[in-house]
Design a protein around this motif. Structure first.
Motif, PDB file in Angstrom:
ATOM      1  N   ILE A 437       0.841  -1.204   0.000  1.00 26.15           N
ATOM      2  CA  ILE A 437       0.000   0.000   0.000  1.00 26.15           C
ATOM      3  C   ILE A 437       0.871   1.247   0.000  1.00 26.15           C
ATOM      4  O   ILE A 437       0.627   2.205  -0.746  1.00 26.15           O
ATOM      5  N   ILE A 438       1.927   1.254   0.878  1.00 21.23           N
ATOM      6  CA  ILE A 438       2.825   2.417   0.942  1.00 21.23           C
ATOM      7  C   ILE A 438       3.534   2.630  -0.390  1.00 21.23           C
ATOM      8  O   ILE A 438       3.635   3.757  -0.902  1.00 21.23           O
ATOM      9  N   LEU A 439       4.001   1.538  -0.990  1.00 18.72           N
ATOM     10  CA  LEU A 439       4.755   1.644  -2.238  1.00 18.72           C
ATOM     11  C   LEU A 439       3.876   2.151  -3.372  1.00 18.72           C
ATOM     12  O   LEU A 439       4.272   3.042  -4.145  1.00 18.72           O
ATOM     13  N   LEU A 440       2.658   1.619  -3.487  1.00 12.71           N
ATOM     14  CA  LEU A 440       1.765   2.068  -4.548  1.00 12.71           C
ATOM     15  C   LEU A 440       1.388   3.536  -4.366  1.00 12.71           C
ATOM     16  O   LEU A 440       1.296   4.292  -5.344  1.00 12.71           O
ATOM     17  N   ALA A 441       1.181   3.958  -3.099  1.00 13.51           N
ATOM     18  CA  ALA A 441       0.838   5.360  -2.849  1.00 13.51           C
ATOM     19  C   ALA A 441       1.998   6.276  -3.224  1.00 13.51           C
ATOM     20  O   ALA A 441       1.792   7.348  -3.817  1.00 13.51           O
ATOM     21  N   LEU A 442       3.228   5.880  -2.898  1.00 15.85           N
ATOM     22  CA  LEU A 442       4.385   6.708  -3.236  1.00 15.85           C
ATOM     23  C   LEU A 442       4.617   6.780  -4.739  1.00 15.85           C
ATOM     24  O   LEU A 442       5.007   7.820  -5.277  1.00 15.85           O
TER      25      LEU A 442
END
Length: 590
Positions: A437-442
């Motif tokens: 989730i963090i990676l896709l948001a970044l």
């Protein structure tokens, strides 16, 4: 008619007294029944896990994403983390004790601690897992023991650092009192060193178990060359759900994990924190104390009280008397004729065997390193520089918020009752489950793996600093805080003269272990499988993870050696002088 109300009140008073007496007689029985139920549950758990472990090894375990499989998976994961923690606690106490008391071995053991805490779990993985499977080729216990030892390597080092620094910072007057009363080594350990280090051990145990949850996904499901090792558990469940992009399964797994963490907090850590508060080094008792219903249950159980009175107390008394008599006989012999030292030749034989083993292993490692090409070597060096910058950025960010928040939690028991379980939950939830989730948001906002890797290091390592700062704040004597309040110290004066000196030894321990944890977390932060693609960035962790995936053991060894050398150099140049400063200038003593 006039005396009737008085007689009614007396009757009601006698009935209330009778009910209170009946409750007083019944309540200990209820407590004993609760203790017996807990004992039976533990016994059933031991039987269940023994039956599974001693069964035949399953070559390919299919991880079910059904919520119905979660109770069994959760049970297996809790057993692995619990056994790894028990081994870690025994090892940490023994290692810290020897390192603190042996002047000859102390430099070597502390350097070994620096190296081991910085070596990632995946660097231990090939040797540990293959050795365990070779020991038990036909039983499931081989793979299970390998996973437990891997979790152990992620839990033990900060506990060993904590106990070592606690022994080194014991006030001089307490050591002198133990010497005057001629305490034996066992008495000194049991009655002085373990109580003094209890607060630090409890809080570092919490962050160690949180680290065990963090690396659970890597330890329960991994690929080693052409072999696929996986175990039924919450870690493999979450990793399978993340690989399949099953949001519903991820939420189910996280919900069960959070429930387990909350239960462990109430059943284990809350009683342990309340119990450790009695070992606080202070002259005046604090006004507010944390409480635990389970600890109250255990301390007021009639069965446990009878066990302590009739079994444990006489046994400990016999042990102490035997140790005292043996020590007295040794002192009498020492005052008379000198006893010649024995076993000198045995020590030389053991030393020769160890030296021969080290030389052989070093020669094998050098032979393996000759296979590294020049481009691979420079790729490792570039990765070392990139990971070094990420580690230091994450440490700086973590220190900026954990120090004030940790002091606030440690000084306020009411706040601690609320914040400590929340911090335990946040520290225990594997960041790898949230990383997609963090990676896709970044990626959507224009970031990438470079920033995401720093965030993952921060999520995985900031808790080492926070929990140590909380322990340091709780260990500051109440009388020092009351003196600062009595003399109307300003906020800056309180921080400069009371708070920072008081938490300094704990803060250095937290920074050292957080630094090692950040290097360790780089194996996940810099190399991550997302759906059917691999997201990676330049770094030592990327080199180690990639070498493990492709079975390139020469690159794995070179990357591990470079990481260990960098961590040891930093510890020698930065953390070791700060450790000496905490042992001399910032020690609580009269």
């Amino acid at each position: 008619m006039i005396g009737l109300p008085g007689s009614l009140s007396s009757i009601r008073g006698r009935e209330t007294l009778a009910r209170a007496q009946a409750l007083k007689r019944t309540w200990p029985v209820v407590m004993d029944l609760c203790i017996a139920a807990i004992g039976l549950a533990c016994f059933y758990g031991v039987v269940r896990i023994a039956h599974y472990w001693m069964g035949h090894a399953e070559p390919a375990i299919v991880i079910s994403l059904s919520p119905r499989a979660l109770p069994v998976y959760a049970f297996y994961s809790v057993v692995r983390i619990g056994l790894a923690y028990g081994i870690s606690l025994v090892f940490a106490v023994g290692y810290g004790y020897v390192a603190a008391h042996s002047r000859r071995l102390e430099p070597l053991m502390v350097a070994g601690l620096d190296i081991c805490q910085s070596i990632p779990v995946l660097s231990f993985l090939p040797g540990v897992m293959l050795a365990m499977v070779a020991l038990f080729p036909t039983r499931q216990i081989g793979v299970e023991m390998g996973a437990i030892l891997l979790i152990f390597t992620g839990e033990v080092w900060n506990m060993a650092f904590s106990f070592y620094s606690s022994i080194k910072s014991i006030p001089r007057e307490l050591n002198e009192a133990a010497t005057i009363y001629r305490f034996s080594r066992w008495q000194r350990l049991w009655q002085l060193e373990l109580p003094y280090g209890a607060i630090g051990l409890v809080w570092n145990s919490m962050v160690s178990v949180a680290g065990g949850w963090f690396f659970l996904m890597a330890c329960e499901m991994f690929v080693l060359g052409s072999r696929d090792f996986r175990l039924p558990g919450l870690g493999s469940y979450l990793q399978t759900a993340a690989s399949d992009d099953d949001t519903r399964a991820i939420l189910w797994g996280l919900a069960v994990m959070i429930g387990i963490i909350v239960a462990i907090d109430q059943l284990v850590w809350r009683p342990a924190i309340t119990w450790s508060n009695k070992f606080k080094f202070e002259q005046v008792e604090g006004a507010s104390r944390s409480r635990s219903p389970l600890l109250h249950l255990l301390t007021h159980s009639g069965a446990l009280h009878s066990l302590r009175r009739h079994t444990l107390a006489p046994m400990s008394e016999k042990i102490y008397c035997s140790l005292a008599e043996r020590r007295a006989r040794r002192m009498v012999r020492a005052d008379g004729v000198a006893v010649p030292a024995s076993g000198g030749w045995m020590r030389w034989v053991i030393a020769a065997i160890l030296i021969a083993g080290v030389v052989y292993l070093a020669s094998q490692a050098l032979a393996l390193l000759r296979e590294v090409t020049t481009p691979q070597f420079w790729a490792v060096m570039r990765g070392a520089g990139a990971t070094f910058l990420r580690v230091n950025v994450s440490l700086a960010i973590a220190a900026c918020w954990t120090i004030p928040v940790g002091v606030a939690i440690g000084f306020n028991p009411r706040l601690a009752r609320i914040a400590q379980p929340l911090a335990q939950i946040a520290a225990s939830v594997p960041a790898t489950a949230l990383f997609p989730i963090i990676l896709l948001a970044l990626i959507r906002v224009g970031g990438g793996m470079g920033i995401a890797s720093i965030l993952l290091m921060l999520i995985g390592t900031q808790w080492y600093i926070l929990f140590n700062v909380i322990a340091g704040a709780m260990a500051i004597p109440s009388d020092l805080r009351e003196v600062a309040q009595l003399f109307h110290f300003t906020t800056i004066q309180r921080w400069r003269t009371v708070i920072l000196p008081g938490i300094f030894p704990f803060l250095i321990t937290g920074m050292v272990t957080a630094s090692g944890g950040a290097w360790n977390a780089s194996i996940i932060a810099e190399y991550f499988h997302l759906k059917n693609q691999t997201m990676q960035t330049v770094g030592l962790g990327e080199q180690i993870s990639s070498a493990t995936d492709h079975g390139q053991f020469q690159l794995l060894l070179l990357s591990t050696v470079v990481m260990a050398l960098m961590v040891v150099t930093i510890n020698r140049m930065v953390w070791r002088p700060l450790f000496r400063l905490s042992e001399t200038r910032f020690k609580l003593e009269g």
